[in-house]
Design a protein around this motif. Structure first.
Motif, PDB file in Angstrom:
ATOM      1  N   LYS A  19       0.844  -1.188   0.000  1.00  0.00           N
ATOM      2  CA  LYS A  19       0.000   0.000   0.000  1.00  0.00           C
ATOM      3  C   LYS A  19       0.882   1.241   0.000  1.00  0.00           C
ATOM      4  N   GLU A  20       0.377   2.298  -0.596  1.00  0.00           N
ATOM      5  CA  GLU A  20       1.117   3.560  -0.618  1.00  0.00           C
ATOM      6  C   GLU A  20       0.776   4.336   0.649  1.00  0.00           C
ATOM      7  N   ILE A  21       1.385   3.914   1.765  1.00  0.00           N
ATOM      8  CA  ILE A  21       1.147   4.557   3.049  1.00  0.00           C
ATOM      9  C   ILE A  21       2.445   5.158   3.562  1.00  0.00           C
ATOM     10  N   GLY A  22       2.341   5.981   4.601  1.00  0.00           N
ATOM     11  CA  GLY A  22       3.525   6.535   5.229  1.00  0.00           C
ATOM     12  C   GLY A  22       3.765   7.982   4.858  1.00  0.00           C
ATOM     13  N   VAL A  23       5.028   8.363   4.919  1.00  0.00           N
ATOM     14  CA  VAL A  23       5.412   9.759   4.715  1.00  0.00           C
ATOM     15  C   VAL A  23       6.523   9.807   3.658  1.00  0.00           C
ATOM     16  N   GLY A  24       7.333  10.861   3.695  1.00  0.00           N
ATOM     17  CA  GLY A  24       8.286  11.076   2.620  1.00  0.00           C
ATOM     18  C   GLY A  24       9.671  10.538   2.889  1.00  0.00           C
ATOM     19  N   ILE A  25      10.474  10.521   1.847  1.00  0.00           N
ATOM     20  CA  ILE A  25      11.867  10.121   1.919  1.00  0.00           C
ATOM     21  C   ILE A  25      12.604  10.886   0.824  1.00  0.00           C
ATOM     22  N   THR A  26      13.853  11.225   1.084  1.00  0.00           N
ATOM     23  CA  THR A  26      14.656  11.927   0.090  1.00  0.00           C
ATOM     24  C   THR A  26      15.677  10.980  -0.511  1.00  0.00           C
ATOM     25  N   MET A  27      15.704  10.921  -1.816  1.00  0.00           N
ATOM     26  CA  MET A  27      16.708  10.151  -2.535  1.00  0.00           C
ATOM     27  C   MET A  27      17.844  11.095  -2.925  1.00  0.00           C
ATOM     28  N   LEU A  28      18.946  11.023  -2.160  1.00  0.00           N
ATOM     29  CA  LEU A  28      20.116  11.833  -2.452  1.00  0.00           C
ATOM     30  C   LEU A  28      20.782  11.356  -3.747  1.00  0.00           C
ATOM     31  N   PRO A  29      21.699  12.149  -4.315  1.00  0.00           N
ATOM     32  CA  PRO A  29      22.282  11.751  -5.604  1.00  0.00           C
ATOM     33  C   PRO A  29      22.892  10.355  -5.622  1.00  0.00           C
ATOM     34  N   HIS A  30      23.524   9.922  -4.521  1.00  0.00           N
ATOM     35  CA  HIS A  30      24.111   8.580  -4.555  1.00  0.00           C
ATOM     36  C   HIS A  30      23.034   7.504  -4.488  1.00  0.00           C
ATOM     37  N   ALA A  31      21.857   7.827  -3.932  1.00  0.00           N
ATOM     38  CA  ALA A  31      20.725   6.887  -3.986  1.00  0.00           C
ATOM     39  C   ALA A  31      20.144   6.838  -5.391  1.00  0.00           C
ATOM     40  N   VAL A  32      20.003   8.002  -6.033  1.00  0.00           N
ATOM     41  CA  VAL A  32      19.458   8.043  -7.397  1.00  0.00           C
ATOM     42  C   VAL A  32      20.411   7.350  -8.372  1.00  0.00           C
ATOM     43  N   LYS A  33      21.701   7.421  -8.098  1.00  0.00           N
ATOM     44  CA  LYS A  33      22.663   6.680  -8.927  1.00  0.00           C
ATOM     45  C   LYS A  33      22.347   5.187  -8.910  1.00  0.00           C
ATOM     46  N   GLU A  34      22.046   4.653  -7.735  1.00  0.00           N
ATOM     47  CA  GLU A  34      21.725   3.226  -7.619  1.00  0.00           C
ATOM     48  C   GLU A  34      20.380   2.916  -8.282  1.00  0.00           C
ATOM     49  N   LEU A  35      19.408   3.789  -8.115  1.00  0.00           N
ATOM     50  CA  LEU A  35      18.111   3.583  -8.760  1.00  0.00           C
ATOM     51  C   LEU A  35      18.232   3.661 -10.283  1.00  0.00           C
ATOM     52  N   THR A  36      19.139   4.509 -10.757  1.00  0.00           N
ATOM     53  CA  THR A  36      19.393   4.600 -12.199  1.00  0.00           C
ATOM     54  C   THR A  36      19.923   3.278 -12.730  1.00  0.00           C
ATOM     55  N   ALA A  37      20.837   2.665 -11.982  1.00  0.00           N
ATOM     56  CA  ALA A  37      21.392   1.374 -12.399  1.00  0.00           C
ATOM     57  C   ALA A  37      20.322   0.287 -12.430  1.00  0.00           C
ATOM     58  N   LEU A  38      19.283   0.451 -11.626  1.00  0.00           N
ATOM     59  CA  LEU A  38      18.171  -0.506 -11.630  1.00  0.00           C
ATOM     60  C   LEU A  38      17.153  -0.198 -12.731  1.00  0.00           C
ATOM     61  N   GLY A  39      17.379   0.885 -13.479  1.00  0.00           N
ATOM     62  CA  GLY A  39      16.459   1.271 -14.547  1.00  0.00           C
ATOM     63  C   GLY A  39      15.234   2.014 -14.070  1.00  0.00           C
ATOM     64  N   LEU A  40      15.300   2.629 -12.874  1.00  0.00           N
ATOM     65  CA  LEU A  40      14.101   3.210 -12.262  1.00  0.00           C
ATOM     66  C   LEU A  40      14.167   4.730 -12.094  1.00  0.00           C
ATOM     67  N   ARG A  41      15.215   5.349 -12.585  1.00  0.00           N
ATOM     68  CA  ARG A  41      15.364   6.789 -12.366  1.00  0.00           C
ATOM     69  C   ARG A  41      14.168   7.582 -12.890  1.00  0.00           C
ATOM     70  N   ASP A  42      13.747   7.337 -14.099  1.00  0.00           N
ATOM     71  CA  ASP A  42      12.671   8.132 -14.695  1.00  0.00           C
ATOM     72  C   ASP A  42      11.368   7.968 -13.930  1.00  0.00           C
ATOM     73  N   LYS A  43      11.066   6.739 -13.508  1.00  0.00           N
ATOM     74  CA  LYS A  43       9.824   6.503 -12.766  1.00  0.00           C
ATOM     75  C   LYS A  43       9.855   7.203 -11.410  1.00  0.00           C
ATOM     76  N   VAL A  44      10.990   7.134 -10.733  1.00  0.00           N
ATOM     77  CA  VAL A  44      11.113   7.790  -9.435  1.00  0.00           C
ATOM     78  C   VAL A  44      11.041   9.301  -9.592  1.00  0.00           C
ATOM     79  N   HIS A  45      11.696   9.823 -10.618  1.00  0.00           N
ATOM     80  CA  HIS A  45      11.685  11.267 -10.861  1.00  0.00           C
ATOM     81  C   HIS A  45      10.259  11.748 -11.138  1.00  0.00           C
ATOM     82  N   ALA A  46       9.520  10.994 -11.926  1.00  0.00           N
ATOM     83  CA  ALA A  46       8.150  11.386 -12.267  1.00  0.00           C
ATOM     84  C   ALA A  46       7.214  11.306 -11.073  1.00  0.00           C
ATOM     85  N   ALA A  47       7.500  10.398 -10.140  1.00  0.00           N
ATOM     86  CA  ALA A  47       6.611  10.193  -8.989  1.00  0.00           C
ATOM     87  C   ALA A  47       6.902  11.143  -7.845  1.00  0.00           C
ATOM     88  N   GLY A  48       8.062  11.819  -7.872  1.00  0.00           N
ATOM     89  CA  GLY A  48       8.444  12.699  -6.774  1.00  0.00           C
ATOM     90  C   GLY A  48       8.668  14.120  -7.236  1.00  0.00           C
TER      91      GLY A  48
END
Length: 415
Positions: A42-71
């Motif tokens: 479920k989409e419950i809870g509060v926020g979280i910040t993805m710092l650049p080194h976290a986004v680097k890892e999400l990019t390697a997983l192929g998820l950067r664009d989806k995360v960027h669009a959702a936040g």
């Protein structure tokens, strides 16, 4: 790693780190199974910040664009005293010259993005919900993980795996197997967290820190844009305050506004009315500010810890998720590179234990909002006329850059 597809890897915990690890392993041709305590996502809870080194890892997983669009991308970070005066401001993410943005996002949205990506990569049968890992045993040939049905509380059949990785959080049952007397470290600081809809603050792309833990502190940043027809954003906030002798509270406990609002009642600035924001909260939770002392080892034969199960740290600095995502990529790389999966677990520990222990200790002693604490001490907790008479912007920038270096996202290192 030879015969990677035949190596049965069980991941206890299907949060951010567990799912990222499963995806990263699959990218390298290695199958795993994830066992998650929640019976549904479920989409419950509060926020979280993805710092650049976290986004680097999400990019390697192929998820950067989806995360960027959702936040919402953070363009800048701004530090204020409790009188609403700007202390220090700096660009963030892409605007600071990084190759990766800094993104504020609803934790539930991030979790769903990872969950859907894991199901697509591994297949739905390999992401099993409603299974709480209660412990494990191991022998020379493998690991036996024990589970409980989350809904009924009844024991369910155990699972045998060649390798087990604990991604089951700060209260990890797997970690408790090896550190049965360990307790969380609690120094009397409580946090309240929530989300409220509102008009964009300071342009709607600013990560804001106000005040200090000594006299009251709040962190505010947007996590969803165009949240309603009126053009409001969904805005995340987090407060910290001493408990003043009260016992440690539980996790995800509904918060009470009256328990902390008096600290912020006078925080009305020409650019933000803090008590009004708090009163309009649609979600209000209470957490203890806890971590655990770094331990001498994570790996025990065919078992290791990752993410919060390995290095729980104070919920400040936005670095816990980033370090967990780095864990996931490091583990996946080592499984791919090494013939012996047990040796890969030890190599993972060698690579990550010391680095994360330093981050844990830094978050205790000199967190990123140490800037606010330093200015408050120098000025005497009162409004200032000329901050440069006490400390220069270059000196404040040095404090900020020092935390980035320790946390692993200084621009020179990360790019």
């Amino acid at each position: 790693m030879r015969n990677a597809n035949q190596t049965d890897i069980a991941i206890a915990g299907g949060g951010i780190v567990g799912l990222a690890l499963a995806i990263a392993l699959k990218q390298r041709g290695i199958d795993s199974r994830v066992y998650e305590v929640a019976p549904e996502v479920k989409e419950i809870g509060v926020g979280i910040t993805m710092l650049p080194h976290a986004v680097k890892e999400l990019t390697a997983l192929g998820l950067r664009d989806k995360v960027h669009a959702a936040g919402i991308e953070n363009y800048e970070s701004a530090f204020f005293n409790r009188f609403g005066q700007l202390i220090y401001k700096e660009p963030r993410g892409l605007r600071a010259g990084y190759s990766y943005p800094e993104i504020g996002i609803h934790r539930g949205r991030l979790h769903r993005i990872l969950f859907e990506a894991a199901v697509a990569a591994l297949g739905a049968d390999r992401i099993q919900l409603g299974k709480r890992c209660t412990g494990l045993d191991q022998d020379g040939n493998g690991v036996i993980l024990h589970f409980q049905d989350t809904v009924t509380g009844s024991a369910i059949p155990s699972v045998r795996a060649h390798i087990a990785i604990a991604c089951d959080g700060v209260n990890s049952a797997v970690r408790r197997t090896y550190y049965p007397k360990e307790e969380v470290a609690f120094e009397g600081i409580n946090t309240w967290r929530g989300v409220a809809r509102g008009k964009p603050i300071l342009g709607g792309h600013t990560y804001i820190r106000i005040g200090s833990i000594k006299t009251g502190k709040i962190v505010i940043y947007p996590i969803i844009d165009s949240y309603d027809a009126e053009g409001n954003q969904l805005i995340n906030w987090t407060t910290e305050a001493p408990l003043m002798g009260r016992p440690k509270n539980d996790w995800n406990k509904p918060g009470k506004l009256e328990d902390f609002l008096p600290i912020y009642e006078s925080w009305r600035f020409d650019w933000l009315d803090v008590p009004d924001l708090l009163r309009r909260s649609e979600v209000l939770l209470e957490y203890p500010m806890v971590d655990k002392d770094p331990v001498p080892r994570w790996t025990f034969g065919r078992v290791t810890f990752a993410g919060d199960a390995a290095h729980p740290m104070y919920q400040r600095g936005s670095n816990g998720a980033a370090q967990g995502l780095i864990d996931a990529r490091t583990l996946a790389d080592l499984f791919q590179q090494m013939d012996d999966p047990v040796a890969a677990l030890k190599a993972f520990e060698d690579a990550r234990l010391g680095t994360t222990a330093k981050v844990v200790r830094t978050n205790r002693a000199t967190p990123p909002d140490f800037i606010n604490i330093k200015v408050e001490e120098l000025v005497g907790d009162k409004p200032f006329d000329n901050l440069d008479a006490y400390i220069t912007q270059d000196e404040l920038r040095a404090l900020s850059d020092n935390y980035k270096r320790i946390a692993g996202f200084d621009r020179e290192k990360l790019g």
